[in-house]
Design a protein around this motif. Structure first.
Motif, PDB file in Angstrom:
ATOM      1  N   LYS A 181      -9.646   4.471   0.378  1.00 44.74           N
ATOM      2  CA  LYS A 181      -9.079   3.545   1.364  1.00 44.74           C
ATOM      3  C   LYS A 181      -7.653   3.989   1.637  1.00 44.74           C
ATOM      4  CE  LYS A 181      -9.596  -1.115   0.709  1.00 44.74           C
ATOM      5  NZ  LYS A 181     -10.121  -1.851   1.863  1.00 44.74           N
ATOM      6  N   GLU A 182      -7.252   3.909   2.906  1.00 51.53           N
ATOM      7  CA  GLU A 182      -5.894   4.365   3.260  1.00 51.53           C
ATOM      8  C   GLU A 182      -4.911   3.212   3.428  1.00 51.53           C
ATOM      9  OE1 GLU A 182      -6.793   8.725   5.058  1.00 51.53           O
ATOM     10  OE2 GLU A 182      -6.313   7.181   6.521  1.00 51.53           O
ATOM     11  N   LEU A 183      -3.667   3.453   3.039  1.00 54.38           N
ATOM     12  CA  LEU A 183      -2.555   2.511   3.190  1.00 54.38           C
ATOM     13  C   LEU A 183      -1.402   3.288   3.828  1.00 54.38           C
ATOM     14  CD1 LEU A 183      -2.516   1.138  -0.497  1.00 54.38           C
ATOM     15  CD2 LEU A 183      -3.723   0.117   1.439  1.00 54.38           C
ATOM     16  N   THR A 184      -0.381   2.563   4.296  1.00 49.66           N
ATOM     17  CA  THR A 184       0.732   3.268   4.941  1.00 49.66           C
ATOM     18  C   THR A 184       2.069   2.933   4.298  1.00 49.66           C
ATOM     19  OG1 THR A 184      -0.454   3.186   7.011  1.00 49.66           O
ATOM     20  CG2 THR A 184       1.886   3.616   7.182  1.00 49.66           C
ATOM     21  N   ILE A 185       2.898   3.960   4.116  1.00 57.30           N
ATOM     22  CA  ILE A 185       4.312   3.748   3.764  1.00 57.30           C
ATOM     23  C   ILE A 185       5.105   4.130   5.020  1.00 57.30           C
ATOM     24  CG2 ILE A 185       6.257   4.482   2.334  1.00 57.30           C
ATOM     25  CD1 ILE A 185       4.326   5.120   0.092  1.00 57.30           C
ATOM     26  N   PRO A 186       5.654   3.160   5.728  1.00 55.97           N
ATOM     27  CA  PRO A 186       6.377   3.504   6.967  1.00 55.97           C
ATOM     28  C   PRO A 186       7.728   4.156   6.646  1.00 55.97           C
ATOM     29  CG  PRO A 186       6.556   1.155   6.529  1.00 55.97           C
ATOM     30  CD  PRO A 186       5.700   1.714   5.433  1.00 55.97           C
ATOM     31  N   PRO A 187       8.398   4.735   7.664  1.00 52.27           N
ATOM     32  CA  PRO A 187       9.746   5.283   7.413  1.00 52.27           C
ATOM     33  C   PRO A 187      10.676   4.174   6.932  1.00 52.27           C
ATOM     34  CG  PRO A 187       8.952   5.888   9.601  1.00 52.27           C
ATOM     35  CD  PRO A 187       7.980   4.900   9.060  1.00 52.27           C
ATOM     36  N   LEU A 188      11.660   4.552   6.130  1.00 54.08           N
ATOM     37  CA  LEU A 188      12.631   3.589   5.603  1.00 54.08           C
ATOM     38  C   LEU A 188      13.972   3.914   6.260  1.00 54.08           C
ATOM     39  CD1 LEU A 188      12.892   1.330   3.428  1.00 54.08           C
ATOM     40  CD2 LEU A 188      13.529   3.124   1.801  1.00 54.08           C
ATOM     41  N   ASP A 189      14.492   3.019   7.048  1.00 47.02           N
ATOM     42  CA  ASP A 189      15.713   3.257   7.825  1.00 47.02           C
ATOM     43  C   ASP A 189      15.619   4.580   8.596  1.00 47.02           C
ATOM     44  OD1 ASP A 189      16.750   0.936   6.712  1.00 47.02           O
ATOM     45  OD2 ASP A 189      17.560   2.033   4.982  1.00 47.02           O
ATOM     46  N   GLY A 190      14.446   4.824   9.160  1.00 42.54           N
ATOM     47  CA  GLY A 190      14.251   6.017   9.989  1.00 42.54           C
ATOM     48  C   GLY A 190      14.001   7.296   9.202  1.00 42.54           C
ATOM     49  N   GLU A 191      14.038   7.222   7.877  1.00 41.96           N
ATOM     50  CA  GLU A 191      13.828   8.430   7.059  1.00 41.96           C
ATOM     51  C   GLU A 191      12.559   8.293   6.213  1.00 41.96           C
ATOM     52  OE1 GLU A 191      15.330  11.279   7.189  1.00 41.96           O
ATOM     53  OE2 GLU A 191      16.587  10.457   8.770  1.00 41.96           O
ATOM     54  N   PRO A 224       4.406  13.690  10.252  1.00 37.05           N
ATOM     55  CA  PRO A 224       5.574  14.071  11.080  1.00 37.05           C
ATOM     56  C   PRO A 224       6.408  12.876  11.546  1.00 37.05           C
ATOM     57  CG  PRO A 224       3.614  15.229  11.816  1.00 37.05           C
ATOM     58  CD  PRO A 224       3.158  14.246  10.788  1.00 37.05           C
ATOM     59  N   ASP A 225       5.822  11.662  11.669  1.00 35.94           N
ATOM     60  CA  ASP A 225       6.622  10.505  12.117  1.00 35.94           C
ATOM     61  C   ASP A 225       7.407   9.881  10.955  1.00 35.94           C
ATOM     62  OD1 ASP A 225       4.775   9.152  10.600  1.00 35.94           O
ATOM     63  OD2 ASP A 225       4.012   7.903  12.215  1.00 35.94           O
ATOM     64  N   ARG A 226       7.503  10.572   9.850  1.00 32.57           N
ATOM     65  CA  ARG A 226       8.260  10.160   8.646  1.00 32.57           C
ATOM     66  C   ARG A 226       7.597   9.024   7.874  1.00 32.57           C
ATOM     67  NH1 ARG A 226      14.181  12.179   9.711  1.00 32.57           N
ATOM     68  NH2 ARG A 226      13.505  13.878  10.992  1.00 32.57           N
ATOM     69  N   SER A 227       6.347   8.762   8.180  1.00 31.63           N
ATOM     70  CA  SER A 227       5.601   7.822   7.340  1.00 31.63           C
ATOM     71  C   SER A 227       4.824   8.633   6.298  1.00 31.63           C
ATOM     72  CB  SER A 227       4.630   7.011   8.198  1.00 31.63           C
ATOM     73  OG  SER A 227       3.617   7.860   8.708  1.00 31.63           O
ATOM     74  N   PHE A 228       4.231   7.944   5.351  1.00 29.14           N
ATOM     75  CA  PHE A 228       3.289   8.574   4.419  1.00 29.14           C
ATOM     76  C   PHE A 228       1.952   7.871   4.559  1.00 29.14           C
ATOM     77  CE2 PHE A 228       7.081  10.096   2.417  1.00 29.14           C
ATOM     78  CZ  PHE A 228       6.705  11.247   1.737  1.00 29.14           C
TER      79      PHE A 228
END
Ligand code: FAD
Length: 440
Positions: A191-201, A225-229
């Motif tokens: 199952k996939e989850l997302t870590i979004p960018p933190l303060d753009g990084e 490439p959009d700085r998420s994981f």
């Protein structure tokens, strides 16, 4: 509309599109049939892995069709693993002894689209989206597709199933008595989850593959490439600590707080992701033969899907395509000779990577966290430095070379025997030395 002299490739995924490119470059007319709508005009299918690790075997194939630079422009190199323990600081383990070699995190969608664009631009390739193969007669090459407008029939001189692990082409060959298959479904799902960018990084180090090894389960994260994981949970499908055992939001939050304490602050949509995203199945597909009459065949996951723990499924599928192209060149384009030759050359190799991928699951979810394993890796890198070219780790051979997988397995066994013999010789010399001194 179909041309009976065409080669029909069923499935415009990674292997199918690359195969269309190679065949068109040989001057063959190709019809690429895909059940989905054109992914370049829509959104990605939920539940398929968003990114994947591309390594030397995949890159080698892309270089041959001139797509490596375009694909690598967006790639994020991962030079090692970062291990996240439940308590304590994350630990970086490089993949190679000099820390220089990297596997590459790339977007599956962007890779597929680049391959589709490349195939569509070649003369002789036509692509039919929204065509789901439902029937195939391997003797005549007659196919039936489900489309929005109803069933469509088509015919081809050769039909290649590049339609993934749940291949309809394989099912049809099976139904016509052309092959036998075995499916080993793992009692783990993903199952996939997302870590979004933190303060753009990036919220975590972007130059590594992150692993949260938890004994019987694990989570990994690859950078985008959009700085998420994108994180992938690999958990049992039933029993304690399984996907089935965790449903309500409080239980989900509690479980992650206890077992993945550094994730919560980085993943604000954790509970929604967990509840919304599907659980994908994992398994190993084996079948024999991979072709019938030399006119209907299988390639990539359709012939030999493997579990994803070595990051090699797509790399291996790309290698199949390169090998099929080589077989066609060597047989003067005679499919009845080329398809059996492909299987003869690839079957041992795909079986070898299937086994290594299963073994790597145990290593990733369990062993990587142990101090003994970490010591072993350091010793392995020392040996690689001391015996350049003579001792090469399994990881290095699989990910950073194109040495056939079966040869990798044999070579690693030889190296281990050599080390075992070396260690024994050292122990015998030490014992002899002690005895000699005692008897003086
Ligand atoms: P697919 O990519 O599955 O493509 C099959 C295509 O056929 C699809 O477009 C599908 O829509 C189409 N299709 C299916 N049925 C029909 C039909 N009846 N008619 C017409 N079209 C049809 N590999 C790596 O190398 N590195 C990784 O890091 C990696 N990570 C992974 C992580 C996960 C969680 C998973 C599940 C797999 C991972 N893999 C990885 C494996 C990789 O995704 C596969 O090996 C690869 O996609 C195989 O390519 P393929 O073209 O054979 O099949």
């Amino acid at each position: 509309m179909s041309d009976p002299d065409e080669v029909a490739v069923v499935g415009a995924g990674l292997a199918g599109c690359l195969l269309a490119c190679f065949l068109a470059r040989r001057g063959l007319p190709v019809a690429l049939y895909e059940r989905r709508p054109d992914p370049r005009t829509g959104t990605a299918e939920r539940g398929r892995s968003i990114n994947l690790a591309l390594s030397e075997r995949g890159l080698d194939a892309l270089r041959r069709v001139g797509l490596d630079r375009q694909v690598m422009a967006e790639a994020l190199p991962m030079r090692g693993r970062v291990i996240h323990p439940v308590k304590g600081e994350p630990d970086f383990q490089p993949y190679s002894h000099d820390g220089a070699r990297a596997i590459n995190s790339i977007s599956r969608g962007a890779l597929n689209n680049a391959l589709l664009d490349a195939a569509a631009a070649l003369p002789g390739v036509r692509i039919a989206f929204g065509h789901r193969l439902t029937e195939l007669d391997p003797k005549t090459g007659e196919m039936t597709f489900d489309t929005e407008g109803g069933p469509v029939r088509a015919c081809a001189a050769v039909v290649i199933g590049a339609d993934g692990a749940g291949s309809a082409v394989r099912a049809q060959l099976l139904a016509h008595g052309g092959l036998t298959e075995s499916l080993d479904v793992l009692d783990y799902g993903y199952k996939e989850l997302t870590i979004p960018p933190l303060d753009g990084e990036f919220a975590l180090a972007p130059d590594a593959l992150h692993i949260w090894p938890r004994g019987t389960s694990m989570m990994i994260a690859l950078p985008n490439p959009d700085r998420s994981f994108t994180c992938t949970l690999f958990w049992p499908t039933s029993g304690t600590g399984s996907f089935a055992s965790l449903g309500d939001p409080a239980a989900i939050e509690g479980h992650f707080a206890a077992h993945y304490p550094d994730l919560g602050p980085l993943a604000p949509t954790l509970v929604e992701d967990y509840r919304r995203n599907p659980v994908g199945t994992l398994g190993t597909v084996r079948c024999r033969p991979w072709q019938v009459n030399g006119t209907a065949g299988l390639i990539g996951d359709a012939a030999h899907a493997i579990v994803p723990f070595y990051g090699q499924g797509a790399n291996c599928a790309f290698e199949d395509v390169v090998e099929l192209d080589r077989c066609l060149a060597e047989t003067g384009g005679d499919w009845t000779a080329a398809l059996p030759l492909l299987e003869a050359r690839r079957a041992d190799n795909t079986e070898a990577i299937a086994r290594m991928a299963l073994a790597n699951f145990v290593e990733m979810r369990d062993k990587v966290a142990s101090p003994m394993f970490q010591l072993g890796k350091k010793a392995e890198h020392l040996l690689e430095r001391a015996l350049p070219g003579r001792y090469v780790s399994r990881y290095e051979l699989v990910s950073f070379s194109t040495v056939p997988y079966a040869e990798v397995a044999r070579r690693v066994r030889r190296q281990h025997r050599m080390l075992g013999a070396g260690a024994l010789a050292l122990a015998v010399s030490a014992a002899a030395f002690v005895l000699l001194r005692r008897n003086r």
